[in-house]
Scaffold this motif. Structure first.
Motif: not given
Ligand code: PHE
Length: 451
Positions: A25-26, A28-31, A108, A226-227, A229, A232, A234, A320, A323-324
């Motif tokens: 989940s953590a 993803g595109l965030g990283n 996303y 964000f990175s 997760s 929220l 999650c 990711s 999970s959201m």
């Protein structure tokens, strides 16, 4: 799944599976997409320093508290707060989490759609740089094309969700995440040979303390949330699927370490290339998609690397988004009594509506701005920099001040560490450091406080 009785809920098979799934989940595109672009916009080293501080000083305690609340109650956000504080209004933050998750899912999916497009374009040998790096991005993402890829991505996401929690996600993330890591390390090694290596590395790692402005602090805090997760519900929902006896303290630490390691690797790959190719580090959301293909075309067998990389990035994104999506799905199931199928379709439909608006932000709707931001940028900014930190603020105050202290201590000694010192440090962070820091950064960024 999704009902409040822990015995009938799906459970992850082992601690490895718990770590693999939360990391799924953590990471993803965030990283790989968001971290380099935010670092680029916010001055590199200064951002990196703040981001790291937020991950370990705020992120880890907040992650611990989300795990704690989710694991002991075995419920989603609403059920969890209700079980622990039946008379409070804490569960209302669940609505914030749902809003944030659907907003994030919207933009996303657009970026995840680009990854599919780049994957397909690489596989067919169509990445062409005759128009320069930027021209390449524009020609691939012009007009209505991103809309199609966004729809395709959301469709894949919905299919995985309809298959259920443990099987789909667990299998995908257990195999793919290690492979993605290996690939990133290889590209990182390749970075050393770039002419702009020195400049890129000092941009990323040499903090200019005078560049730490309220905007940088807020951006770095948003990126940390964000990175990981966080904020929220999650991770709370995922922790409700952990097997009893999972050490959530260690799981929180491993997640933060792996997640930030991936972000740093992405930075080491991107910035040397940025300076080697003379691209502006401040390019924004398109940065990584302009830089990466340029790196690949220089590598022997570049198309193969590129196809593989975008394929893995797509898979990392889908673990990711799954999970959201789970946030709104478990709300519709548990609180509104919908079937899982209907709940999944409903949340996908909302994300689709948002996703279309975000996809068009790069084309026909690019001139439609609110407060100087396109719909894409606005959803990202509000969800990441405002909603997630508020969610994190609430869960840390709740765990630190509302949950019975001896219960928390007892739980910590079983699922965290036996050391009373560590417990006291954790409490200090949950009660004071995290909430006060988040609060001050908010005040600071709206200009009520001048640090
Ligand atoms: N952490 C994910 C990433 O870095 C994004 C995400 C945010 C996932 C919020 C779930 C909830 O890509």
């Amino acid at each position: 799944m999704g009902n409040n009785d822990i015995k009938s809920r799906a459970v992850f098979a082992s601690r490895f599976a718990a770590v693999a799934t939360t990391v799924g989940s953590a990471v993803g595109l965030g990283n790989i997409w968001r971290f380099p672009y935010e670092a680029g916009v916010h001055g590199g080293g200064a951002f990196m320093l703040c981001y790291m501080a937020f991950v370990f000083l705020i992120g880890v305690p907040v992650l611990y508290s989300e795990f704690f609340v989710g694991h002991i109650t075995g419920s989603n956000v609403f059920g969890a707060y209700r079980k622990l504080a039946p008379r409070g209004k804490w569960q209302l933050t669940g609505y914030l989490g749902i809003a944030a998750s659907l907003m994030i899912l919207s933009f996303y999916s657009v970026v995840a759609g680009w990854t599919i497009e780049y994957c397909v374009a690489s596989a067919f040998g169509q990445l062409d740089f005759s128009d320069g790096v930027h021209g390449q991005f524009e020609s691939l993402t012009m007009g209505w094309r991103p809309v199609m890829w966004t729809v395709i991505f959301l469709f894949c996401n919905t299919l995985i969700l309809l298959r259920g929690v443990t099987k789909g996600i667990e299998r995908v993330s257990n195999i793919m995440m290690p492979l993605l890591f290996v690939l990133l390390v290889s590209f990182c090694i390749h970075s050393f040979s770039m002419p702009g290596f020195g400049e890129g590395i000092s941009f990323l790692f040499k903090p200019d303390f005078s560049a730490i402005t309220p905007g940088v602090l807020l951006g770095a805090m948003g990126q940390a949330f964000f990175s990981l997760s966080l904020g929220l519900g999650c991770m709370m929902t995922y922790a409700s699927y952990f097997k009893k006896g999972t050490n959530i303290g260690k799981t929180a630490m491993s997640t933060a370490l792996l997640d930030s390691a991936v972000a740093v690797l992405a930075g080491i790959i991107i910035f040397p290339a940025v300076f080697s190719f003379g691209i502006s580090p401040q390019a924004g959301p398109t940065l990584v998609f302009e830089v990466l293909p340029a790196i690949f075309t220089q590598l022997p067998g570049g198309y193969v690397w590129s196809t593989l990389f975008f394929l893995l990035l797509f898979l990392a994104s889908i673990t990711s988004t799954v999970s959201m999506s789970e946030i709104s799905i478990s709300y519709f199931c548990d609180e509104k009594g919908m079937s899982r199928r209907r709940a999944t379709l409903l949340s996908s439909a909302i994300a689709l509506a948002g996703g279309l608006l975000c996809a068009l932000s790069f084309g026909p709707l690019s001139d439609f701005t609110i407060g100087g931001m396109t719909i894409f940028n606005l959803l990202d900014y509000v969800a990441s920099n405002v909603f997630l930190p508020i969610g994190g603020f609430v869960v840390s105050v709740f765990t630190g001040w509302v949950v019975n202290r001896s219960y928390l201590r007892q739980h910590f000694s079983v699922y965290g560490s036996k050391s009373p010192l560590l417990m006291n440090v954790m409490l200090l962070f949950l009660r004071w450091v995290c909430p006060v820091a988040i609060f001050l950064i908010f005040l600071n960024s709206i200009g009520l406080l001048n640090i």
